[in-house]
Design an enzyme around this catalytic site. Structure first.
Site, PDB file in Angstrom:
ATOM      1  N   LYS A 291       0.871  -1.179   0.000  1.00 22.43           N
ATOM      2  CA  LYS A 291       0.000   0.000   0.000  1.00 22.43           C
ATOM      3  C   LYS A 291       0.917   1.240   0.000  1.00 22.43           C
ATOM      4  O   LYS A 291       1.789   1.363   0.843  1.00 22.43           O
ATOM      5  CB  LYS A 291      -0.860  -0.018   1.272  1.00 22.43           C
ATOM      6  CG  LYS A 291      -2.114   0.765   1.188  1.00 22.43           C
ATOM      7  CD  LYS A 291      -3.088   0.349   2.293  1.00 22.43           C
ATOM      8  CE  LYS A 291      -4.431   0.990   2.065  1.00 22.43           C
ATOM      9  NZ  LYS A 291      -5.457   0.481   2.979  1.00 22.43           N
ATOM     10  N   GLU A 375     -19.483  -4.514  10.725  1.00 18.64           N
ATOM     11  CA  GLU A 375     -20.398  -3.686  11.526  1.00 18.64           C
ATOM     12  C   GLU A 375     -21.508  -4.515  12.170  1.00 18.64           C
ATOM     13  O   GLU A 375     -21.899  -4.259  13.317  1.00 18.64           O
ATOM     14  CB  GLU A 375     -21.016  -2.597  10.638  1.00 18.64           C
ATOM     15  CG  GLU A 375     -20.059  -1.464  10.277  1.00 18.64           C
ATOM     16  CD  GLU A 375     -19.135  -1.810   9.133  1.00 18.64           C
ATOM     17  OE1 GLU A 375     -19.295  -2.882   8.517  1.00 18.64           O
ATOM     18  OE2 GLU A 375     -18.222  -1.020   8.855  1.00 18.64           O
ATOM     19  N   ARG A 403     -25.383  -0.815   7.960  1.00 16.92           N
ATOM     20  CA  ARG A 403     -25.123  -2.261   7.902  1.00 16.92           C
ATOM     21  C   ARG A 403     -25.667  -2.969   9.144  1.00 16.92           C
ATOM     22  O   ARG A 403     -26.009  -4.138   9.125  1.00 16.92           O
ATOM     23  CB  ARG A 403     -23.606  -2.535   7.810  1.00 16.92           C
ATOM     24  CG  ARG A 403     -22.995  -2.319   6.448  1.00 16.92           C
ATOM     25  CD  ARG A 403     -23.220  -3.518   5.562  1.00 16.92           C
ATOM     26  NE  ARG A 403     -22.828  -3.300   4.194  1.00 16.92           N
ATOM     27  CZ  ARG A 403     -21.593  -3.524   3.714  1.00 16.92           C
ATOM     28  NH1 ARG A 403     -20.635  -3.955   4.506  1.00 16.92           N
ATOM     29  NH2 ARG A 403     -21.326  -3.320   2.413  1.00 16.92           N
TER      30      ARG A 403
HETATM   31  C1  LIG Z   1     -18.908  -1.281   5.305  1.00 14.70           C
HETATM   32  C2  LIG Z   1     -17.669  -0.451   5.356  1.00 14.70           C
HETATM   33  N1  LIG Z   1     -17.004  -0.322   6.525  1.00 14.70           N
HETATM   34  C3  LIG Z   1     -15.879   0.420   6.590  1.00 14.70           C
HETATM   35  C4  LIG Z   1     -15.415   1.072   5.477  1.00 14.70           C
HETATM   36  C5  LIG Z   1     -14.183   1.958   5.562  1.00 14.70           C
HETATM   37  N2  LIG Z   1     -13.091   1.418   4.735  1.00 14.70           N
HETATM   38  C6  LIG Z   1     -12.832   1.852   3.525  1.00 14.70           C
HETATM   39  S1  LIG Z   1     -11.565   1.099   2.808  1.00 14.70           S
HETATM   40  C7  LIG Z   1     -11.300   0.157   4.205  1.00 14.70           C
HETATM   41  C8  LIG Z   1     -10.177  -0.799   4.286  1.00 14.70           C
HETATM   42  C9  LIG Z   1     -10.127  -1.667   3.058  1.00 14.70           C
HETATM   43  O1  LIG Z   1      -9.023  -2.525   3.188  1.00 14.70           O
HETATM   44  P1  LIG Z   1      -8.729  -3.539   2.005  1.00 14.70           P
HETATM   45  O2  LIG Z   1      -9.980  -4.165   1.568  1.00 14.70           O
HETATM   46  O3  LIG Z   1      -7.650  -4.425   2.471  1.00 14.70           O
HETATM   47  O4  LIG Z   1      -8.254  -2.597   0.812  1.00 14.70           O
HETATM   48  P2  LIG Z   1      -6.932  -1.699   0.740  1.00 14.70           P
HETATM   49  O5  LIG Z   1      -7.339  -0.298   1.151  1.00 14.70           O
HETATM   50  O6  LIG Z   1      -5.925  -2.296   1.667  1.00 14.70           O
HETATM   51  O7  LIG Z   1      -6.488  -1.768  -0.700  1.00 14.70           O
HETATM   52  C10 LIG Z   1     -12.242   0.454   5.169  1.00 14.70           C
HETATM   53  C11 LIG Z   1     -12.301  -0.159   6.508  1.00 14.70           C
HETATM   54  C12 LIG Z   1     -16.144   0.922   4.284  1.00 14.70           C
HETATM   55  N3  LIG Z   1     -15.759   1.551   3.135  1.00 14.70           N
HETATM   56  N4  LIG Z   1     -17.244   0.153   4.246  1.00 14.70           N
HETATM   57 MG   LIG Z   2      -5.630  -4.181   2.404  1.00 10.73          MG
END
Ligand SMILES: Cc1ncc(C[n+]2csc(CCOP(=O)(O)OP(=O)(O)O)c2C)c(N)n1
Ligand SMILES: [Mg+2]
Ligand SMILES: CC(=O)[C@@H](O)[C@H](O)COP(=O)(O)O
Length: 630
Positions: A291, A375, A403
């Site tokens: 990342k 959630e 959610r």
């Molecule tokens: C239902 C929900 N909860 C929390 C979030 C906040 N959120 C956005 S991106 C993320 C992390 C995503 O991590 P990953 O899937 O590993 O993708 P990366 O950013 O590492 O590429 C979170 C918790 C969200 N978008 N949707």
């Molecule tokens: Mg990730």
């Protein structure tokens, strides 16, 4: 790198500037594809320094996205991205590179994939955990329609901690054959990824058999891409770990696992997708990425660069403010309360940084729970804790609280469990747009019997309400507060004590009654000033409670007014103003009620002040609506 002729065009390299559609990607040589990757990183780092956005996630998927567009053909083939915050590269390769400098700006590109923005965006998102299910739906439709499109779901490691993702995994093998899942594993959610699934993925990267399968890996690549690829063997040994490592989790779901491979090795990715494309079975490709790849400040601080505002390219520094955000006030206050009350615990579904519960985590780690992007589970977990007398403060953004709605009704309210629902980003969230605006929580909580719902007008009242919630054990309580500061009108003297169901009468008048909820109280104050300049006598109320409404106070000011006007950072449909209208009707007080709030539509992304102006959430508009009654 080509700099734009004028400062209003994005900085694009020559190859990237020439990409008008994915077909232009397909015609590039491997050498030019590697150059393209460099230019995309430059463009992301340069342009997002001016707009802000999800820099880290997008820097991590540059090679992946190029390889996907090299091998597959959207819009005929479908890429479904989980959360879709990592879709900027896809946007640049599908004819939108020349607008990348408008990302998340008003009337500019949306920060997520958006069906209405491009035919190449087959599915929108913003909330996590939707990609595999939606992609499976597309694959099932393809099978029914007998077309030969490919469907590729791209999901991050944290997306696999999300319930719907696991629900989809349970269905894939029984539903379709040709289906590709890309697990983009960078070991990070917004903050470090958590839980058993994160540990399992990590184990796949470090498994001791890696050393023993190197030759196998080279043979694997030869099988995929023929002898010519074998000279990539050194790359394979470096980049391809455990290509044939038997993988329990996915195999048990009937999904053939490949990987993990180096998610930045563009030739290897291209060869692998070329091979996977030929398979008529559900497969998952586990790629390892970084990342923030290519920008040291982002590599050094993946949490900060997951999503941020404008920054200085030279060192990644961002502007700071002395005014604390509402989240910071929340994190500090709940942590201090927990030091006084050992029954208080803090729960976040993967948002320790955004919620500022990272303060609690640091100071009281034994009573802090990050449950991952979950959630629904977070709410149920809080209910379980509450049955044993523990006082859970559950922090979830208003939009993500959607959610957990069934858990709020079925588990929390029906059993009258004292969970403290702390809805951050309650109100318009701005940059992220309609998927993230917290504009529906009043509408979905107001009908729930027994729930208490509050909205503070400023910092002092916010702290007072949190303290009140810490002691209130007779059922679920909810509080909504905004993204950014909650620096409403300074309190004249100490904040009046919080009394259940009681608002504050700030002034009494005989012409107009203004009721300003939460951070919109400020707008009611400004409206009062303008009305008094017109010679009108104005009552001003800070309601504090959405539910239970202070009916006595409402009746008092309404009986003395020729018009009532409510103000809320929420949609008008089933909002706070509806509660006022309902009660006045129920007690036969026949006075017109004007309402200031968001219209019955999804509000686009942009800056909050500009969007309020555009949609009439202003004191000026309030005065205009009220003046019609005189
Ligand atoms: C239902 C929900 N909860 C929390 C979030 C906040 N959120 C956005 S991106 C993320 C992390 C995503 O991590 P990953 O899937 O590993 O993708 P990366 O950013 O590492 O590429 C979170 C918790 C969200 N978008 N949707
Ligand atoms: Mg990730
Ligand atoms: C994509 C996503 O859901 C999060 O990254 C979100 O953008 C964070 O919002 P805040 O910036 O308001 O914390």
């Amino acid at each position: 790198m080509t700099t734009s002729a004028s400062s209003d065009l994005p900085a694009l390299g020559p190859i990237l500037a020439g990409i008008r559609s994915p077909d232009d990607v397909k015609s590039l040589s491997e050498f030019d594809l590697l150059k393209l990757a460099e230019e995309i990183r430059e463009a992301l780092i340069t342009n997002l320094s001016r707009t802000g956005g999800h820099l880290g996630p997008n820097l991590g998927v540059v090679e992946l996205t190029i390889a996907l567009h090299k091998i597959f053909s959207t819009p005929k083939d479908h890429f479904v991205m989980d959360v879709a915050h990592q879709g900027y590269v896809h946007k640049m390769l599908t004819g939108r590179a020349d607008r990348i400098d408008t990302i998340r700006t008003f009337k500019g590109l949306n920060g997520f994939l958006l069906r209405s923005e491009s035919e190449h965006d087959c599915y929108g998102a913003g909330h996590a955990g939707t990609a595999l299910s939606a992609a499976l739906g597309m694959a099932a439709a393809r099978d029914l329609l007998k077309d030969d499109s490919h469907v590729v779901a791209v999901a991050g490691d944290a997306a696999f901690t999300c319930g719907p993702t696991l629900e989809a995994l349970n269905n894939i093998a029984e539903t379709t054959k040709k289906f590709i899942v890309v697990l983009n594993d960078n070991e990070w959610s917004i903050d470090k990824n958590v839980g058993a699934i994160a540990r399992y993925f990590n184990a796949l990267q470090t498994h001791s058999t890696y050393a023993s399968v190197r030759n196998t890996a080279a043979e694997f690549v030869e099988k995929i891409a023929g002898k010519a690829a074998r000279n990539l063997a050194h790359k394979v040994e470096e980049g391809a770990k455990n290509l044939l490592f038997p993988n329990v989790l996915f195999e048990k779901f009937g999904i053939r696992y490949f990987g993990p491979i180096d998610g930045h090795d563009l030739p290897l990715l291209i060869k692998t997708f070329e091979y996977l494309k030929t398979l008529n079975e559900p497969v998952v490709l586990h790629i390892i990425t970084e990342k923030g790849r290519g920008y040291q400040p982002a590599l050094d601080n993946p949490g900060k660069f997951h999503g941020l505002g404008t920054y200085k390219i030279e060192d990644g520094s961002t502007d700071t403010s002395d005014t604390p955000t509402a989240s910071e006030i929340f994190g500090r206050t709940v942590t201090d309360l927990a030091k006084e009350d050992e029954k208080i615990v803090a729960i976040t579904p993967a948002m320790p940084g955004g919620s500022k519960l990272d303060i609690f985590k640091k100071e009281i780690p034994e009573r802090y729970f990050d449950v991952g992007i979950a959630e629904e589970h977070a709410a149920l977990f809080a209910c379980g804790l509450a049955t044993k007398g523990i006082r859970p403060f559950l922090s979830i953004y208003s939009t993500f609280m959607q959610r957990a709605y069934d858990m709020i009704v079925h588990d929390m309210a029906l059993q009258n469990l004292p969970v403290r629902l702390c809805m951050d980003r309650g109100g318009l969230s701005g940059d992220d747009g309609p998927t993230h605006h917290g504009l529906f929580d009043i509408g979905y909580l107001r009908p729930v019997p027994g729930i208490i719902h509050m909205a503070p007008k400023n910092e002092a009242e916010f702290v007072a309400m949190l303290k009140w919630m810490a002691k209130y054990d007779d059922g679920p309580t909810a509080i909504r507060y905004p993204r950014g500061p909650i620096d409403g009108s300074p309190v004249d003297g100490p904040c009046a004590p919080i009394v259940l169901g009681k608002g504050e009468l700030i002034s009494e008048g005989t012409d107009v009654a203004l009721i300003g909820l939460g951070t919109m109280f400020e707008m009611a104050v400004e409206t009062k000033k303008r009305l008094e300049e017109k010679g009108l006598s104005v009552s001003l109320v800070n309601p504090r409670f959405i539910k239970p409404l202070d009916n006595e106070l409402l009746e008092k000011v309404a009986r003395n007014a020729k018009v009532v006007c409510t103000f809320e950072d929420h949609v008008l449909m089933n909002g706070f103003g509806c509660g006022v209208i309902e009660h006045l009707n129920d007690v036969s007080i026949d006075v017109p009620v004007e309402r200031i709030g968001w219209p019955d539509e999804f509000i686009e992304h942009g800056k909050i002040d500009g969007l309020r102006e555009l949609h009439g959430l202003t004191a000026e508009n309030a005065v205009e609506k009220i003046s019609k009654h005189f």
